[in-house]
Design an enzyme around this catalytic site. Structure first.
Site, PDB file in Angstrom:
ATOM      1  N   SER A  29      32.938  28.142  44.765  1.00 58.64           N
ATOM      2  CA  SER A  29      31.415  28.692  44.239  1.00 58.64           C
ATOM      3  C   SER A  29      31.366  28.033  42.881  1.00 58.64           C
ATOM      4  O   SER A  29      30.103  27.607  42.516  1.00 58.64           O
ATOM      5  CB  SER A  29      31.368  30.196  44.317  1.00 58.64           C
ATOM      6  OG  SER A  29      31.697  30.820  45.286  1.00 58.64           O
ATOM      7  N   GLY A  96      27.476  26.212  53.244  1.00 57.18           N
ATOM      8  CA  GLY A  96      26.204  26.827  52.938  1.00 57.18           C
ATOM      9  C   GLY A  96      25.782  26.479  51.639  1.00 57.18           C
ATOM     10  O   GLY A  96      24.641  26.423  51.284  1.00 57.18           O
ATOM     11  N   ARG A 124      23.193  28.860  60.923  1.00 54.35           N
ATOM     12  CA  ARG A 124      23.259  29.566  59.483  1.00 54.35           C
ATOM     13  C   ARG A 124      21.784  29.604  58.947  1.00 54.35           C
ATOM     14  O   ARG A 124      21.037  28.487  59.205  1.00 54.35           O
ATOM     15  CB  ARG A 124      24.292  29.376  58.597  1.00 54.35           C
ATOM     16  CG  ARG A 124      25.627  29.447  59.267  1.00 54.35           C
ATOM     17  CD  ARG A 124      26.717  29.003  58.035  1.00 54.35           C
ATOM     18  NE  ARG A 124      26.518  30.133  56.834  1.00 54.35           N
ATOM     19  CZ  ARG A 124      27.447  29.883  55.810  1.00 54.35           C
ATOM     20  NH1 ARG A 124      28.031  28.706  55.714  1.00 54.35           N
ATOM     21  NH2 ARG A 124      27.310  30.842  55.021  1.00 54.35           N
ATOM     22  N   SER A 167      21.179  36.384  52.538  1.00 58.32           N
ATOM     23  CA  SER A 167      22.353  35.710  51.745  1.00 58.32           C
ATOM     24  C   SER A 167      21.735  35.682  50.375  1.00 58.32           C
ATOM     25  O   SER A 167      20.732  35.313  49.983  1.00 58.32           O
ATOM     26  CB  SER A 167      22.547  34.201  52.119  1.00 58.32           C
ATOM     27  OG  SER A 167      23.362  33.581  51.248  1.00 58.32           O
ATOM     28  N   SER A 168      22.598  35.867  49.332  1.00 56.26           N
ATOM     29  CA  SER A 168      22.505  35.733  47.882  1.00 56.26           C
ATOM     30  C   SER A 168      21.979  34.183  47.429  1.00 56.26           C
ATOM     31  O   SER A 168      21.451  34.090  46.578  1.00 56.26           O
ATOM     32  CB  SER A 168      23.432  36.424  46.928  1.00 56.26           C
ATOM     33  OG  SER A 168      24.691  35.706  47.052  1.00 56.26           O
ATOM     34  N   SER A 196      26.304  40.326  48.079  1.00 54.88           N
ATOM     35  CA  SER A 196      27.047  39.416  47.273  1.00 54.88           C
ATOM     36  C   SER A 196      26.287  39.290  45.911  1.00 54.88           C
ATOM     37  O   SER A 196      26.246  38.240  45.208  1.00 54.88           O
ATOM     38  CB  SER A 196      27.325  38.017  47.939  1.00 54.88           C
ATOM     39  OG  SER A 196      27.925  38.271  49.127  1.00 54.88           O
ATOM     40  N   GLU A 316      32.665  38.475  51.698  1.00 55.47           N
ATOM     41  CA  GLU A 316      33.472  37.243  51.792  1.00 55.47           C
ATOM     42  C   GLU A 316      35.071  37.758  52.015  1.00 55.47           C
ATOM     43  O   GLU A 316      35.983  37.020  52.573  1.00 55.47           O
ATOM     44  CB  GLU A 316      33.674  36.185  50.941  1.00 55.47           C
ATOM     45  CG  GLU A 316      34.035  36.333  49.515  1.00 55.47           C
ATOM     46  CD  GLU A 316      33.259  35.536  48.469  1.00 55.47           C
ATOM     47  OE1 GLU A 316      34.170  34.821  47.662  1.00 55.47           O
ATOM     48  OE2 GLU A 316      32.417  35.604  48.330  1.00 55.47           O
ATOM     49  N   HIS A 343      27.367  34.312  58.293  1.00 51.84           N
ATOM     50  CA  HIS A 343      28.080  33.439  57.773  1.00 51.84           C
ATOM     51  C   HIS A 343      28.746  32.479  58.707  1.00 51.84           C
ATOM     52  O   HIS A 343      28.084  31.903  59.670  1.00 51.84           O
ATOM     53  CB  HIS A 343      29.368  34.246  57.109  1.00 51.84           C
ATOM     54  CG  HIS A 343      29.095  34.817  55.940  1.00 51.84           C
ATOM     55  ND1 HIS A 343      29.829  35.414  54.988  1.00 51.84           N
ATOM     56  CD2 HIS A 343      27.887  35.246  55.312  1.00 51.84           C
ATOM     57  CE1 HIS A 343      29.404  36.119  53.875  1.00 51.84           C
ATOM     58  NE2 HIS A 343      28.040  35.963  54.249  1.00 51.84           N
ATOM     59  N   ARG A 388      37.749  31.757  56.716  1.00 53.73           N
ATOM     60  CA  ARG A 388      38.146  33.313  56.197  1.00 53.73           C
ATOM     61  C   ARG A 388      38.719  33.946  57.435  1.00 53.73           C
ATOM     62  O   ARG A 388      39.768  34.693  57.384  1.00 53.73           O
ATOM     63  CB  ARG A 388      37.091  33.957  55.888  1.00 53.73           C
ATOM     64  CG  ARG A 388      36.233  33.332  54.771  1.00 53.73           C
ATOM     65  CD  ARG A 388      37.110  33.505  53.393  1.00 53.73           C
ATOM     66  NE  ARG A 388      36.262  33.119  52.330  1.00 53.73           N
ATOM     67  CZ  ARG A 388      36.812  32.549  51.163  1.00 53.73           C
ATOM     68  NH1 ARG A 388      38.202  32.419  50.894  1.00 53.73           N
ATOM     69  NH2 ARG A 388      36.028  31.930  50.088  1.00 53.73           N
TER      70      ARG A 388
END
Length: 430
Positions: A29, A96, A124, A167-168, A196, A316, A343, A388
């Site tokens: 990130s 993403g 997505r 989604s943020s 998030s 996440e 996700h 994940r």
């Protein structure tokens, strides 16, 4: 050269307490936010200890396609700002951040930029960002992958409303490029709560580090869910990337399920990363947790407790936390995470299916999971091309099965999204 992995991979089982000290790769990130800002800054900069993974290399490739000069040959990556001129093709892969952060940057250019990615990525959500760019005057064709946009050399900017409940990243994407828009950008969210939020805090903090003026005080003055970025230059700033704290989840989970002790080096004393929530979650689950200048140490106590937790802001972490809950001695309920259905895969459905197939007593809800104590067994744990999910699979494998009935993790190589050579590194700890 790393030897090819079996697929499905017989993930190792802990035959006793695992004691280890690990150094993790950098945060995806933070790396990708730093690269975006470096590519539209007012001069060259360096991203130190950049994460070398599929996602970050895709980001470097995307920004290079827009004309940035990015040298990824060493641990520290040098970046020369993008020319933002000419046609380009961007491969977002399964990233993403690439799919969402790059279009607002590409809109500043003068060419036709086409976006596509892996088949899984076409499911997505991206429509909110594309609609926002249209509202800001950008010529956009398509509402999902594949799509394209043609910039005119500038974006007027101004106020735009998005529904960021999916989604943020919808907010972060617009904020990151907003200072380069003629009038800056005023992003307003309308919809269910934004998930998030720590990731938006991360975006605001890194923008301010580049000298960008971001007004978030409006949230405290009766205008919640509003972020205003003033127009102006983005100063060139060198960054040193923190370890990826979300990638720490399986390693700290290994301490919990094996009754061992794992230290993750260089855990920051202050951070905006969502993975920092692991400290409190694992303590609630019965582990001993200690943070020092050397790093974060988690020690399993031999008893793994279930938890009631709202993971809305740290979704996440859900796959590994759910895996631990499936192994706990008391029930758990994880809620506030309906957004993780969008996700890399529908993570709630995937976790319910894969944990259930290994014997877990799990109920899927619209926004979460309930897990009750059960005896798990070996079998194949499918990952759905989701790193994940692979992390969840190896944690379960460490505690479950036998030589005759192991847990086999399908496509463990998908972990390369954020951690190159994860599987051999994981196996070296046993």
């Amino acid at each position: 050269m790393t030897a090819p992995l079996d697929d499905p991979w017989p993930a190792p089982r802990a035959r006793g307490p695992v004691d280890a000290v690990v150094t993790l790769p950098g945060s995806k990130s933070l790396t990708n936010r730093a690269l975006v800002l470096a590519a539209i800054a007012d001069g060259p900069s360096v991203v130190r200890r950049a994460l070398r993974s599929r996602d970050s290399l895709l980001m470097a490739g995307a920004l290079s396609a827009l004309g940035a000069g990015i040298d990824t040959s060493g641990e520290d990556w040098t970046v020369t700002p993008a020319r933002l001129a000419g046609d380009a093709t961007v491969d977002v892969g399964l990233a993403g951040t690439v799919m969402r952060f790059v279009p607002p940057v590409a809109a500043l250019g003068t060419g036709l930029v086409s976006f596509d990615g892996d088949a899984h990525m076409r499911q997505r959500p991206i429509g909110e960002i594309l609609a926002a760019l249209r509202a800001l005057g950008v010529d956009v064709e398509g509402d999902a992958l594949p799509f394209s946009l043609r910039g005119s050399g500038a974006v007027p900017g101004g106020m735009v409303t998005v529904d960021a409940s999916g989604s943020s990243q919808f907010v972060s994407a617009l904020l990151l490029a907003g200072a380069r828009y003629d009038a800056g950008i005023d992003v307003r969210h309308a919809g269910e709560p934004v998930p998030s939020l720590p990731h938006i805090d991360m975006t605001v903090e890194i923008l301010r580090a580049h000298g960008v003026v971001v007004d978030t005080a409006l949230n405290d003055r009766g205008e919640p869910d509003r972020w205003v970025v003033a127009p102006g230059p983005i100063k060139a700033v060198d960054h040193t990337i923190e370890p990826d704290l979300s990638n720490a989840a399986p390693f700290l989970g290994l301490a919990a399920v094996s009754g061992g002790s794992v230290t993750v080096r260089d855990w920051p004393l202050r951070t905006t990363q969502a993975g920092d929530a692991l400290r409190g979650l694992l303590e609630q689950m019965g582990c001993r947790v200690a943070l020092s200048d050397e790093g974060l140490t988690v020690t399993g106590t031999g008893e793994l407790l279930g938890i009631e937790a709202d993971l809305h802001d740290v979704g996440e972490l859900t796959p590994v936390v759910a895996a631990l809950c499936a192994l706990a001695t008391t029930p758990s309920h994880l809620r506030g995470i309906g957004h993780i259905r969008g996700h890399e895969t529908d993570r709630l459905a995937a976790l319910a299916t894969e944990l259930g197939d290994l014997g877990a007593d799990v109920t899927e809800h619209a926004d979460g999971l309930t897990l009750r104590p059960a005896t798990l067994h070996g079998g194949t744990f499918h990952t759905y091309a989701d790193h994940r999910m692979a992390h969840a699979g190896v944690v379960v494998a460490a505690a479950v099965g036998s030589d005759d009935d192991p847990v086999l993790v399908e496509n463990v190589a998908t972990t390369s999204k954020t951690f190159t050579d994860f599987a051999p590194f994981w196996a070296s700890l046993f």
